[in-house]
Design an enzyme around this catalytic site. Structure first.
Site, PDB file in Angstrom:
ATOM      1  N   ASP B 351       0.832  -1.210   0.000  1.00 23.58           N
ATOM      2  CA  ASP B 351       0.000   0.000   0.000  1.00 23.58           C
ATOM      3  C   ASP B 351       0.865   1.257   0.000  1.00 23.58           C
ATOM      4  OD1 ASP B 351       0.897  -0.781   2.567  1.00 23.58           O
ATOM      5  OD2 ASP B 351      -0.529   0.574   3.525  1.00 23.58           O
ATOM      6  N   GLU B 352       0.264   2.341  -0.423  1.00 23.47           N
ATOM      7  CA  GLU B 352       0.815   3.685  -0.240  1.00 23.47           C
ATOM      8  C   GLU B 352       2.253   3.839  -0.732  1.00 23.47           C
ATOM      9  OE1 GLU B 352      -1.781   5.263   3.520  1.00 23.47           O
ATOM     10  OE2 GLU B 352       0.075   4.258   4.054  1.00 23.47           O
ATOM     11  N   ILE B 353       2.514   3.377  -1.924  1.00 20.29           N
ATOM     12  CA  ILE B 353       3.857   3.576  -2.483  1.00 20.29           C
ATOM     13  C   ILE B 353       3.963   5.026  -2.960  1.00 20.29           C
ATOM     14  CG2 ILE B 353       5.506   2.843  -4.257  1.00 20.29           C
ATOM     15  CD1 ILE B 353       4.039   0.126  -4.270  1.00 20.29           C
TER      16      ILE B 353
END
Lengths: 555, 574
Positions: B351-353
């Site tokens: 997630d959330e790269i």
């Protein structure tokens, strides 16, 4: 070389702004140095210079010495203080804290007496000097309460490293006194019951942040846990169960425990609303008992209000409240007075008959005069919720204290009317807000006072907003409050702490504090509370707690 | 005149407390008789010497026997059930519960009842949790039958919830254990969805092993099947990995705030014995700043400031996914961790790269240039290698939704995708043919609503405000906007605790009883045994009941209402 020293001082300063010294509430005047100092193994507190040492002060000294040994709080820095090892090892050792009395009395009064003295006469100031050379530290005050507040501060100075208590910022000089006389916390023990031990733990925590008043909302429409001599049937039929009560012995235990920690206990028996539970033993005194739908008759279930127009009910209420008030040593007693439902009385035939041409507000005025008069007769000053003054225009004695809860915007009207007031506004200080609706069958409901009141929100409160200089003097102080529809012993600590400490500092140190500067100190307090067995909620990941500023919005 | 109190009390029983099972079985028939638990009550496994019963089932039986006497839960009615004792003159007394496993283990030597653990460690869709339960009203032996030890465990969980305690006429400490709705018949209860989970983040703040075990106990009470353990993150690395001891040495908050290999085995075993599989997550390539404490060469944009440009929360730092050396390191690390875990699911997060982090990282730009790949291509290569390693250890890969929806990453068909950003995205994942676990922030995030935790943000709210009440979670529809075909892709769901504002101090109170809500949604499905739709109005009294039972068992679940309301179902409804 000089430049290097300056940069060292600057480094010292930045350490100071983090967790080098993390007192809460922040003293009014504080100066610190950059010299390490440790507590000697034979550290002791000397009372030899005092004219006398009251027992409860002696107990407080013992507790402070206990915390110095058992807190074992490591500094909130990434290595938890390990890199200070050599500095601590070679530091001078403090062997003694001397208590000194600067007043004129020949004997010190007890903490307990001073805690319940008239709120405006209490003296809580102190000065504390901790030299850096190992010379004696000195705590001076001209009251026992002041000495106690100073001991509390002294207990927050120290961190632990490998069994040694130390500070890196000696010498320390503090001159301190609270800006406001009333710094409170309110607990509701009627929606859900709290055993005596939970209340004691809460009192301990309150005293650690110098809160001086427990406003005990002890009974309400849902339950009547207070055992009142002469009215035992109320708790027999109104407590949740035979064990969920506060006996006179319990009350004494609690008020003694509080007073020994500098805390006055103001009990509230909320009238004429919030009294449905009385009908279990005295149905004749309650209008619209459990009337349905409750939304038409009360702000929350079950409905039921005292028949304020009935002379018999007025007498009953006066006797009940004076009997209850006698259990509490405080000079204050709260008769509540919030959320009176007009419809309840409109539809109650008995009340309509008793009104005999009077309006409900006129009857309320008579009811209140009688009850407050009876309380005055047993030496109690009345405390009321704001509606009594602002909505119902009840004639109140000049010394009545008014709690403002509906909106902080109402403060001005109370001050304008010339009454002393306590800030308790839901928009800043209600700890229960923001946990969803507790009323059943309401899938999309949020709490009525959404959102959650963060510590930052209450910290930003201005107690004298919109007040004239003349009106400012009516502000006694303020308090956080926990209504317990969604709270019980299982979540008491984490609901209150550390948020209620935000109000404690606001009303001790004064408004205008910066949340950025406060956060590292509040972390410190939270960690210290946990060490002392109070389950305070963490405010951030530990990574952030160890690195002040790194998790700020703009970092 | 004498009949009147009896009449009132039995009437109030049926109105007030239909039953208090949580999750409610798929079907349920019950009576109105009282039944006492005999002081000599015992549980036996049919056709098997107790010594041949698998150890974990023996343990479960022992726990049930203890709890029946030690729960001491007074029924949630005014008087707490004292009138129940008077209502029934001569109730039956139950002295035996028989557990029966089908097919019965043969008489011959070596006949074995498989353990609970062995069933738990099967693929999530292959576990058999079904059971049937019959408790006659007359005191004749009660019976739970199932196809597996896991099914028996689920049945025992239901059985435990039938019983209340009433003090005997004021004698403190002495009382009777009884049920008030015998007979009870549950036919072939089984979960609507196999994945019924709870996620705990142990990286933002640390949770000691006993806290995790207590959480597993509470999860087991409501028949949850998966513990999603978000064990590490950018803030700390509490997991000891023998091949990489430096990670926890330098990345744990302190020497004591670590999970040793033994701790992990202990937790996995404890969970499995309670019907719970442990799904561990090592979130990559983002959420990895802490690795730089020991392996700075693998981390881009470490502690870059302002963090808000480089990460969703501080501190910034992501794995250099374009570097071959970093991919080697990551594969080795994840293989080392995964190879010690017996479960069949393993999460690589995803997630959330943060793109900006890689854009400004000279090393990553150099690596990309040399390989001629775009960032997305590099992510695909990186992910491919790691997933292959996970699959090589016999595990299905679990990822957060971005990997399926936002990045052009090749994922195996059996990949499980967790939908967290919005419940609306489940349909998009299903459309791509992946299995879905519902974990939407708008229904299931337990941390929302406690104010912004980021510093110097005076009084603002949490990013996912408001607080997700149990009622809100309960209204979640797992099949919303899915086609019939897509519905079969839903494995289940979970509530989640991100721990920025949590620690052992408030773990129980922030999780329970709210997390029980998804346990019922994904066990019971949309309908009650009566055929009516599930509703918050019907559920509240039962949720009160399981909450009070949790408190009796030492789980500090919070009060949902004043006790006055908890004792009077419906009286505090809006």
């Amino acid at each position: 070389m000089m430049l290097l020293r300056v940069s060292q001082v600057l480094l010292g300063l930045s350490a100071l702004s983090s967790s080098a010294l993390a007192l809460w509430p922040q003293p009014r005047e504080l100066s610190t140095g950059t010299t390490p100092l440790k507590l000697s193994n034979d550290f002791s507190v000397s009372t030899k210079g005092l004219p006398s040492t009251p027992n409860d002060l002696q107990d407080a000294i013992r507790r402070t010495q206990g915390f110095l040994k058992t807190d074992k709080l490591q500094a909130l820095v990434p290595d938890r203080g390990a890199s200070s090892k050599s500095a601590v090892g070679s530091a001078r050792a403090l062997r003694s804290l001397r208590l000194a009395y600067t007043g004129t009395a020949r004997r010190l009064t007890s903490l307990a007496e001073e805690a319940i003295a008239d709120v405006e006469s209490r003296v809580e100031g102190y000065t504390l000097t901790v030299p850096s050379d190992g010379g004696e530290a000195v705590l001076q005050a001209n009251s026992t309460l002041g000495l106690f507040r100073g001991l509390t501060t002294f207990g927050q100075i120290w961190y632990e490293l490998e069994g040694t208590a130390y500070t890196l910022v000696a010498p320390i000089q503090i001159k301190d006194e609270p800006l406001y006389k009333y710094r409170g916390f309110m607990l509701d023990t009627a929606r859900n019951y709290f055993p005596v031990d939970d209340i004691k733990r809460t009192l301990d925590a309150m005293s650690w942040v110098k809160i001086n008043t427990l406003h005990w909302h002890v009974v309400d429409s849902q339950s009547f846990p207070l055992v009142v001599p002469g009215f035992q049937t109320l708790s027999e039929k109104g407590a949740y169960n035979a064990k969920a009560v506060y006996t006179p012995q319990n009350v004494k235990e609690i008020t003694d425990y509080a007073a020994a920690r500098g805390i006055d206990v103001i009990a509230e028996i909320d009238t004429p609303g919030h009294t449905a539970i009385l009908a279990h033993s005295f149905p004749e005194h309650i209008a619209c008992f459990e009337a349905s739908p409750w939304t038409k008759y009360a702000n929350e279930p079950p409905a039921g209000q005292l028949r304020l127009a009935s002379p018999a009910t007025v007498n009953f209420t006066s006797s009940l409240l004076t009997a209850a008030a006698k259990l509490f040593p405080s000079k204050f007693f709260s008769t509540g007075g919030d959320e009176i439902n007009a419809n309840c009385y409109k539809e109650d035939a008995e009340t309509q008959k008793d009104l005999a041409g009077r309006t409900v507000d006129e009857a309320l005025d008579g009811f209140t005069q009688a009850v407050h008069g009876a309380l005055k007769g047993v030496g109690k000053t009345a405390v009321v919720w704001e509606e009594m003054l602002l909505d119902h225009k009840v004639k109140l004695a000049n010394d009545t204290v008014v709690l403002v809860w509906i909106s902080s915007a109402n403060v001005q009207a109370v001050a304008q009317a010339g009454y002393r007031l306590v800030h308790a506004s839901n928009d800043f200080f209600y700890l229960d807000c923001g946990a969803g609706a507790w009323v059943g069958n309401f899938p999309d409901g949020n709490s009525w006072c959404d959102p959650f009141k963060t510590w930052q929100k209450s910290y930003s409160f201005n107690p004298i907003a919109n007040l004239t200089k003349e009106q400012e003097k009516f502000v006694l102080g303020g308090q956080h409050l926990l209504w317990t529809e969604q709270a019980g012993p299982t979540n008491l600590d984490e609901k209150i702490w550390p948020r209620a400490a935000s109000g404690a500092e606001l009303f001790w140190t004064g408004p205008g504090g910066d949340v950025r500067a406060a956060l590292p100190r509040l972390h410190d307090l939270q960690y210290r509370f946990v060490k002392r067995g109070v389950k305070a909620t963490p405010l951030q990941p530990e990574w952030c707690a160890l690195r002040p500023g790194k998790c700020d919005l703009d970092a | 005149m004498k009949l009147l109190p009896l009449f009132i009390s039995s009437l109030s029983v049926s109105l007030r407390s239909a039953n208090a099972l949580w999750p409610v079985p798929r079907n349920l028939e019950k009576g109105t008789s009282h039944l006492l638990l005999s002081p000599s009550f015992d549980i036996q496994v049919e056709g098997v010497a107790f010594s041949d019963v698998p150890g974990d089932l023996q343990g479960a039986i022992g726990r049930t026997k203890t709890r029946l006497w030690e729960d001491r839960l007074g029924r949630l009615v005014p008087g707490r059930g004292q009138s129940d004792l008077q209502a029934s003159a001569a109730p039956g007394s139950l002295s035996l519960l028989t557990l029966s496993i089908k097919p019965p283990p043969g008489e011959g030597k070596g006949a074995k009842v498989p353990s609970i653990t062995s069933e738990v460690l099967k693929d999530v869709s292959a576990r058999d949790e079904s059971y049937s339960l019959h408790v006659p009203a007359d005191g004749a032996p009660a019976r739970i039958s199932a196809n597996s030890s896991l099914g028996l465990l689920r049945g025992l969980g239901t059985f435990e919830q039938l019983w209340y305690w009433a003090e005997k006429g004021g004698e403190a400490g002495t009382g009777v254990v009884y049920m008030h709705e015998a007979p009870v018949v549950v036919k072939d209860d089984r979960p609507a969805y196999p994945y019924r989970g709870f996620m705990l983040d142990t990286a933002r703040n640390f949770f000691p092993v006993p806290d995790i075990k207590r959480t597993l106990d509470a999860m087991s009470m409501v028949k949850m099947s998966q513990f999603h353990w978000h064990v590490v993150d950018s803030q700390s690395f509490p997991l000891e990995v023998p091949e990489f001891p430096e990670l926890a040495q330098k990345g744990a908050y302190s020497e004591k705030e670590k999970y040793s290999t033994q701790d992990v085995q202990d937790i996995v075993k404890y969970a499995a014995e309670r019907g719970i599989d442990v799904l561990m997550e090592i979130d990559i390539p983002g959420h990895t700043a802490i690795l730089a404490e020991s392996h700075p060469e693998h981390i881009a944009c470490l502690h870059a400031s302002p963090w808000s440009q480089y990460a969703n929360e501080p501190p910034a730092g992501q794995l250099r996914l374009a570097s071959a050396a970093t991919a080697d390191f990551t594969v080795a690390l994840i293989s080392a961790i995964a190879s010690r875990l017996p479960g069949t699911l393993f999460s690589t997060g995803g997630d959330e790269i943060n793109q900006n982090c890689y854009r400004e990282d000279a090393q990553t730009q150099k690596d990309l240039k040399e390989s001629g790949k775009t960032l997305e291509q590099a992510l695909d290569g990186f992910t491919g290698r790691v997933h292959e390693a996970v699959r090589g250890r016999g595990k299905r890969v679990v990822v957060w939704e971005e990997m399926a929806l936002e990045h052009q990453v090749g994922l195996a068909n059996d990949t499980v995708v967790m939908v967290w950003i919005s419940s609306k995205n489940a349909a998009k994942v299903a459309k791509k043919g992946f299995h879905v676990v519902h974990a939407p922030s708008d229904y299931f995030y337990l941390d929302c609503g406690a104010g912004e935790w980021i510093g110097n943000s005076a009084g603002t709210n949490s990013w996912c405000d408001p607080f997700k009440s149990w009622q809100k979670a309960y209204t979640f529809d797992p099949l919303a906007s899915l086609t019939k075909d897509q519905a079969s892709l839903v494995l289940g769901g979970q509530q989640l605790l991100w721990a920025e504002q949590s620690s052992p101090e408030n773990l129980d109170s922030i999780v329970w009883p709210r997390a029980a809500v998804s346990a019922e949604i994904f066990w019971t499905g949309p309908r009650l045994p009566s055929g009516a739709s599930r509703s918050v109005g019907e559920a509240l009294p039962r949720l009160h009941d399981i909450r009070f039972r949790m408190v009796q068992r030492g789980v500090k679940a919070i009060a949902l209402q004043p006790l006055w309301c908890a004792l009077r179902p419906g009286q505090c409804d809006s």
